[in-house]
Write an enzyme that holds these catalytic residues in place. Sequence first.
Site, mmCIF file in Angstrom:
data_model
loop_
_atom_site.group_PDB
_atom_site.id
_atom_site.type_symbol
_atom_site.label_atom_id
_atom_site.label_comp_id
_atom_site.label_asym_id
_atom_site.label_seq_id
_atom_site.Cartn_x
_atom_site.Cartn_y
_atom_site.Cartn_z
ATOM 1 N N HIS A 135 28.584 -54.516 -45.410
ATOM 2 C CA HIS A 135 27.368 -53.744 -45.167
ATOM 3 C C HIS A 135 26.252 -54.235 -46.075
ATOM 4 C CE1 HIS A 135 29.525 -50.806 -42.778
ATOM 5 N NE2 HIS A 135 30.465 -50.783 -43.698
ATOM 6 N N CYS A 177 23.961 -56.291 -42.583
ATOM 7 C CA CYS A 177 22.683 -55.843 -42.058
ATOM 8 C C CYS A 177 21.576 -56.355 -42.963
ATOM 9 C CB CYS A 177 22.614 -54.320 -42.029
ATOM 10 S SG CYS A 177 23.674 -53.603 -40.784
#
Length: 442
Positions: A135, A177
């Site tokens: 992430h 991301c």
Amino acid sequence: MAAIALAMLLPSLALAEKWAVIAAGSQGFMNYRHQADACHAYQIMLKSGVKAENIILMMQDDVAKSSENPFPGQLFNKPGNDSPDVYKGCKVDYSGDIVTAQLFLDVLTSNTTGAKGKVLKSTEEDTVFVNFVDHGGPGIVAFPNGPFLHVKDLSKTLKTMQSKKMFKQLVFYMEACESGSMFPDLQADGKILAVTASNGQESSWGTYCGDAAMVKGKNIGSCLGDLFSVNWMEDDDLGKLASETFRSQISKVTKLTNKSHVCSFGDKSFENEAIGDVEVEGAVLSETPSTDSSVDTRDIYVSQAFWAWQNVPEEMKSQAWTRFVSIINDRERDDQLFAKIGGKACADSQGPAECQKKMLDERSELKDMDCHYTLARAVHEHCPVSASHHATGGWNGYNMKFSQVLLNLCEGQEVLGKDLEQLSKIVQEECIQAKGLTEVVI
Ligand SMILES: *[C@@H]1O[C@H](CO)[C@@H](O)[C@H](O)[C@H]1NC(C)=O
Ligand SMILES: *[C@@H]1O[C@H](CO)[C@@H](O)[C@H](O)[C@H]1NC(C)=O
């Protein structure tokens, strides 16, 4: 013969070696895909002839043995009846709670004070491949323990590696991301090529999710891979690396990763070299076309939990529903928390509502790294920890997108009439208040 004799006399003329550092930054069964990606990358390195002792792998290593894993002790990175177990032979060098951002940096810079095990010992003759999956948000990526890795520390580490002459070429593939925000200052002749799953302003995508996560007749119950990672690795699995160039792989992977924008940064001078020279010479495995089972990483927790509720047997429905609801609640709390931070920072400005909207929606570029680091640390230390997201600090796989809000505050200090100290206080106070509310509710 003469060459051998010379090499013995001058050990510094040793042959160039290949090295690889692979890190998965999450924990928890809901993040199955990251550890599956990492072990798959490990397998590719090994098959390509990178010596096992030159591969350094760090990950929490809690997924293969998770009670939720329908195939205990195995991991799969793609669906199918003939999907290979990528956990078999996947040697994890650092696992459990020592896997931190600091450890990752210590391994890369060969800092044996920090890393009490294998470290990168490459020389200026060698090629180094680094792969990170997890992430992220603008300027930050997660690790399963301790604080996030900040762009300023990654940037400093790459410079240290450069000055210590630790590579001839370094290729860094990053899946997260907003990973396009992590390499702001690579030079065009710095011998570092970074390829990221997304640009600096969008999510990356998980794949083989929901109904598509079927292996040997069972659904794994978690996404099997990430779109960019699976695309470059399945391309490598085709075994054309000896002849394929980075440019051609990047362009193929860019096309396949059609939910986000694959970006490359830094030194493109060796994009035209065969991948096999830097990365690997892959084994030939079967080709599986990626199906369109991809989910925005931000929404994987919630969509998998909903999928689980739909698919579990009747007696487990209420537990699955509770999990789904707690994920929704944590997301809403994070939405409100960052809206309040924006609101409070804008309290003294000309048009507070308009200012708040700007702070929440704007996409300013990261310039004041120290300011951003300080505010991001405040979130890590003081914001509520989302157990439903397997978080270890205030950040989680959903709210890392709000790293952009902190960035907007930093770049807007003048307009807001607030300095770093005041902004930091606002973040802290709002976090602590949100934590208090959470505890009261529970
Ligand atoms: C080496 O590692 C230790 C422990 O992580 C850290 O405190 C120290 O700053 C590192 N040294 C350098 C030069 O980065
Ligand atoms: C993205 O790629 C997948 C797999 O190749 C394909 O099924 C899907 O239709 C593509 N989507 C778009 C919007 O092009």
